[in-house]
Structure formats: structure tokens, C-alpha cells
Design a protein around this motif. Structure first.
Motif, PDB file in Angstrom:
ATOM      1  N   UNK A   1      -5.706  -2.207  -5.674  1.00 22.08           N
ATOM      2  CA  UNK A   1      -6.058  -1.492  -4.439  1.00 22.08           C
ATOM      3  C   UNK A   1      -6.248   0.010  -4.676  1.00 22.08           C
ATOM      4  N   UNK A   2      -6.434   0.378  -5.912  1.00 22.05           N
ATOM      5  CA  UNK A   2      -6.643   1.764  -6.310  1.00 22.05           C
ATOM      6  C   UNK A   2      -5.442   2.638  -5.983  1.00 22.05           C
ATOM      7  N   UNK A   3      -4.276   2.033  -5.921  1.00 26.00           N
ATOM      8  CA  UNK A   3      -3.028   2.786  -5.780  1.00 26.00           C
ATOM      9  C   UNK A   3      -2.222   2.570  -7.056  1.00 26.00           C
ATOM     10  N   UNK A   4      -1.774   3.648  -7.645  1.00 21.04           N
ATOM     11  CA  UNK A   4      -1.093   3.569  -8.939  1.00 21.04           C
ATOM     12  C   UNK A   4       0.239   4.302  -8.875  1.00 21.04           C
ATOM     13  N   UNK A   5       1.257   3.664  -9.419  1.00 20.16           N
ATOM     14  CA  UNK A   5       2.527   4.364  -9.588  1.00 20.16           C
ATOM     15  C   UNK A   5       2.446   5.177 -10.866  1.00 20.16           C
ATOM     16  N   UNK A   6       2.916   6.416 -10.801  1.00 20.59           N
ATOM     17  CA  UNK A   6       2.858   7.305 -11.952  1.00 20.59           C
ATOM     18  C   UNK A   6       4.214   7.973 -12.149  1.00 20.59           C
ATOM     19  N   UNK A   7       4.390   8.557 -13.313  1.00 20.91           N
ATOM     20  CA  UNK A   7       5.593   9.340 -13.595  1.00 20.91           C
ATOM     21  C   UNK A   7       5.189  10.551 -14.415  1.00 20.91           C
TER      22      UNK A   7
ATOM     23  N   UNK B   1       0.790  -1.222   0.000  1.00 15.92           N
ATOM     24  CA  UNK B   1       0.000   0.000   0.000  1.00 15.92           C
ATOM     25  C   UNK B   1       0.825   1.276   0.000  1.00 15.92           C
ATOM     26  N   UNK B   2       0.158   2.412  -0.223  1.00 11.01           N
ATOM     27  CA  UNK B   2       0.864   3.687  -0.373  1.00 11.01           C
ATOM     28  C   UNK B   2       1.555   4.184   0.886  1.00 11.01           C
ATOM     29  N   UNK B   3       1.084   3.803   2.090  1.00 10.25           N
ATOM     30  CA  UNK B   3       1.731   4.265   3.309  1.00 10.25           C
ATOM     31  C   UNK B   3       3.156   3.761   3.418  1.00 10.25           C
ATOM     32  N   UNK B   4       3.331   2.453   3.232  1.00  6.14           N
ATOM     33  CA  UNK B   4       4.665   1.851   3.282  1.00  6.14           C
ATOM     34  C   UNK B   4       5.518   2.358   2.128  1.00  6.14           C
ATOM     35  N   UNK B   5       4.921   2.431   0.946  1.00  4.36           N
ATOM     36  CA  UNK B   5       5.622   2.907  -0.246  1.00  4.36           C
ATOM     37  C   UNK B   5       6.190   4.305  -0.007  1.00  4.36           C
TER      38      UNK B   5
END
Length: 439
Positions: A309-315, A212-216
């Protein structure tokens, strides 16, 4: 009076049936001379340094550079009568670093790494953009304030990274089976001076989708050790998926193949590979994925067998200002405008996240429309590419470690220890945030 189709016009009373062409020729000659004179004046003015000029550094070269010039640069030059001295380089970070050190940096730069830009901002090389760009046009995850409260960049284009490409004729069950066969993955680690980043994308995305985004975000901000269980698991999961340290031929192919050529085997018969974990930009420039009508699905489903999980990596390609000349300020305003953003997005080089630009055009294919909507989904969490957000020294070491790990996964402990040591070096600039808040 119009001429009759297929024949000559009837002469009007008192006129000659075949008028002389001399006046038309004279007009043509005069117009040509005027055009040549105007061109000479433009060249002369530039040579004398009287026409305003703005210098621009970005990473688009070859066909991409030609598209960028036609879609974005030339309309600006025509509208404002300002010459853009454009330099495109595949080693943009190195070029910018050398220019800054020499005291001759460009006026405007488009760069992918907010971590690198944050360091330049700390060193006072970048200028705040609040009076030139409306942050609300892009949102806080894209036009991110730094610790000093200033906004130093905005995106000219954006891309989605948490996706896997596959040929349209490959069904869901076949994709699930292929995901567990290392030979089915199209992998290319080569990228010149920045080789290794495709591997970092894998590790980042696995960490994001699993934890998830918190750990990321903790990790991307330097607050979570590389030797933590979560980060280590991301590395070993990537190892198992692509066969790191396994089949020598497979590993050799991945290490020697440029990232832009990784998907070429997908068009072979039989197919040399079936799946590619790669950002959205690859579908726009890759003929291989065009040839097989490439589609995509969220990476979480294939990499981890879990629902997205509706979390996406973007650039994104981020625009910054180094010299506040009148010409440079006009270019910044222009690049941040809906018109310029729409023009570059229309070239399918990427996607605009400007709120004034429709997510997709009426003629866009379904896959492109879906990607655009995901990038603009306010219910989702978007996290910037972690390595791009890290300090340059850590980013580069991460990419090198990904290459080393692919060939020798048994060295993981040493690699992670070295990355931890480097990350604790004093004087590094870490971003305060890399993920938006989502719903």
C-alpha cells in the motif's frame, strides 16, 4: 632519465654510475624522526588537554565500530584537528541514562529511538539544531520538529523494515507456501538488553500493512488502545505466522537465537528456514544472506497476501547534540553533511536519506539500489518504527510482552491490559507524528 626495463640506466656525462645512497638514508632518518616527533606532540597535546576533543556515544561496536571510525571519524579528525573520544555500546540507552543522571553526558549521541530523544528534549538535555542543520536536507519525517517547534535530531543513516528476505533461488510460489509454515520463518528474538524488538517489528508492520498509516500513527502516538481490534489482530496474525505457543522446539529456538544469527539456517541443506522479516541492515552484515544471494519483497505481499500500500516502516540512527562546544558543533555539521553521509552509506551499513547524496552508487547491486530508491520515494508514506517512537518505558514493556506472547499467546489479554495501563501513565512524552504525509 628513466631506467631501461630489465637493466641499469646509462650514466649521464659527468655523473657517477652508482650514486651514494647516504643522502637518501639521511632523508629517511630525518623524516622518521619528524614523524615520531609529530606523533609525540599530538599525544602530548591531548594529554595536556590542549587539542579540542568531542565525546561521541553510538551503538556501533566490533567490526561496525572499525568501519565507522575509518569512514567517518578519522576523516573528521584529520580535517578539523579535533579528537573524537568515541564510545560504542550495545546497551547505549542504559549508558546514556547513567551518564545523564551522573551529570556527565557525552557531547554528541547517535541513538535509534526518537521517543527516547523526545523525552531528553523535554527535560532540556538536548539542544536545537536549526542553526547547524538544514532540515530540507532530510525532510520532515526524518528531521522532525517537536511540539516546541525545534528540530533536535537528524538521521546519520536509515533502514527499511517492511520487507521479507528470501534466497534468490526460491520462486514466488514457493515463497507463498513457505509464508504459511511457521518453521519456514527465520526468527531470533535475542538482542542483549533490548531483546524482543524483532517481535515488535512484526506486530508494527502487520498493523501498518493491514490498516494503513492513519491507524498506525494513532497507535504509535498513544491515541489508539492496545486492546483495540486493530492492534489485537496484529498480535494474533503474528502468532499464526510464526507459530507462537505451538511447537516447543520452534518457539525455544526463536527465543534463544540472537537476531543477527536467525538466518544462519537458510544456508543449511536442507534449509532450516527460508524467509526472514527483518530490516534492510541485515543484508549488509549477514553472511548467510550473502551466501544465498538474498533478495527481498514488500512484507504486505507475504504477511497478508495483499499488494503493497506504499506505506513503509523505517528506522534510523539519529544524531543529537547535548553540549554546544565549538568542537561538538563542528561534528554535528560534519555528520549532517553530504560527504559524511555518503561515506557511511558507502560502507553499506545503511542508507543515507540526505537529498545531496545519490540514492545508490553505480556499483551497488540491484537489491541495494531498490531499497535506497524506496527509502527516498516521495510518493510513498514512511512511518518511523513505532516502538522506537514510543516513550522508553512503553517501548521496553512492548519488547518484553513480545517475548512473553511468543511463549504464552494465551496471556495476550493480560499483556495488552498492562500495556494500556502503562501507556496512560501521566508524564510520558509522545511524538506529535511518526509518518510523513506522502503524496
Amino acid at each position: 632519465m628513466n631506467a631501461h626495463p630489465g637493466g641499469s640506466a646509462t650514466a649521464a656525462p659527468g655523473t657517477r654510475s652508482r650514486p651514494s645512497r647516504r643522502p637518501a638514508r639521511i632523508v629517511t632518518v630525518v623524516a622518521s624522526c619528524l614523524a615520531l616527533l609529530a606523533a609525540a606532540v599530538v599525544v602530548g597535546v591531548r594529554a595536556l588537554g590542549q587539542e579540542p576533543t568531542v565525546t561521541l556515544l553510538a551503538n556501533w561496536t566490533g567490526e561496525d565500530e572499525n568501519d565507522f571510525r575509518k569512514a567517518v571519524v578519522e576523516p573528521f579528525e584529520r580535517k578539523y584537528r579535533i579528537h573524537v573520544d568515541y564510545q560504542g555500546s550495545n546497551a547505549e540507552s542504559q549508558v546514556l541514562g547513567a551518564d545523564v543522571e551522573a551529570g556527565t553526558p557525552p557531547d554528541v549521541v547517535v541513538l535509534t529511538g526518537p521517543g527516547e530523544l523526545a523525552e531528553y528534549a523535554r527535560q532540556k538535555h538536548l539542544l536545537p539544531l536549526e542553526d547547524l542543520v538544514d532540515q530540507a536536507d532530510f525532510g520532515p519525517s526524518w528531521a522532525m520538529p517537536l511540539a516546541d517547534g525545534h528540530v533536535y535530531w537528524f538521521p546519520l543513516k536509515a533502514d527499511l523494515k517492511s520487507i521479507v528476505w528470501y534466497p534468490a533461488d526460491v520462486g514466488e510460489q514457493e515463497r507463498r507456501q513457505a509464508a504459511h509454515r511457521p518453521a519456514a520463518w527465520c526468527v531470533g528474538m535475542g538482542s542483549g538488553a533490548t531483546s524482543g524488538w524483532p517481535g515488535t517489528d512484526w506486530i508494527e508492520d502487520i498493523l501498518l500493512q493491514r490498516y494503513g498509516p492513519g491507524v498506525y500513527e494513532q497507535w504509535a502516538r498513544g491515541a489508539l488502545p492496545w486492546r483495540s481490534k486493530q492492534v489485537r489482530t496484529a498480535w494474533t496474525t503474528w502468532r499464526d505466522l510464526v507459530g507462537a505457543g505451538g511447537d516447543p522446539d520452534l518457539v525455544r529456538r526463536a527465543l534463544k537465537t540472537p537476531y543477527e544469527a536467525a538466518s544462519r539456517p537458510v544456508t543449511a541443506r536442507p534449509r532450516g528456514c527460508t524467509l526472514e522479516h527483518q530490516a534492510s541492515f541485515i543484508r549488509g552484515r549477514q553472511h548467510a544472506w550473502k551466501d544465498v544471494d538474498g533478495r527481498y519483497e514488500p512484507s504486505a505481499r507475504l504477511l497478508l497476501g495483499a499488494p503493497a500500500n506504499r506505506a513503509w516502516e523505517v528506522s534510523g540512527d539519529l544524531v543529537v547534540l547535548l553540549h554546544a562546544t565549538p568542537a561538538a558543533r563542528k561534528l554535528i555539521r560534519y555528520l549532517a553533511s553530504a560527504d559524511a553521509q555518503r561515506a557511511w552509506s558507502a560502507e553499506q551499513s545503511g542508507f543515507s536519506v540526505h537529498t545531496g547524496v545519490p540514492p545508490a552508487g553505480g556499483t551497488d547491486p540491484d537489491w541495494r539500489r531498490s531499497l535506497a530508491l524506496t527509502l527516498r520515494d516521495r510518493r510513498a508514506v514512511h512511518c518511523f518504527d513505532a516502538s522506537d517512537a514510543m516513550p522508553p518505558a512503553v517501548r521496553d514493556a512492548f519488547a518484553e510482552a513480545a517475548i512473553e506472547f511468543l511463549a504464552h499467546p494465551g496471556r495476550l489479554d493480560d499483556l495488552l491490559h498492562s500495556l494500556d495501563t502503562l501507556s496512560h501513565t501521566s508524564g510520558l512524552t509522545w511524538l506529535p507524528s511518526v509518518c510523513d504525509r506522502g503524496p
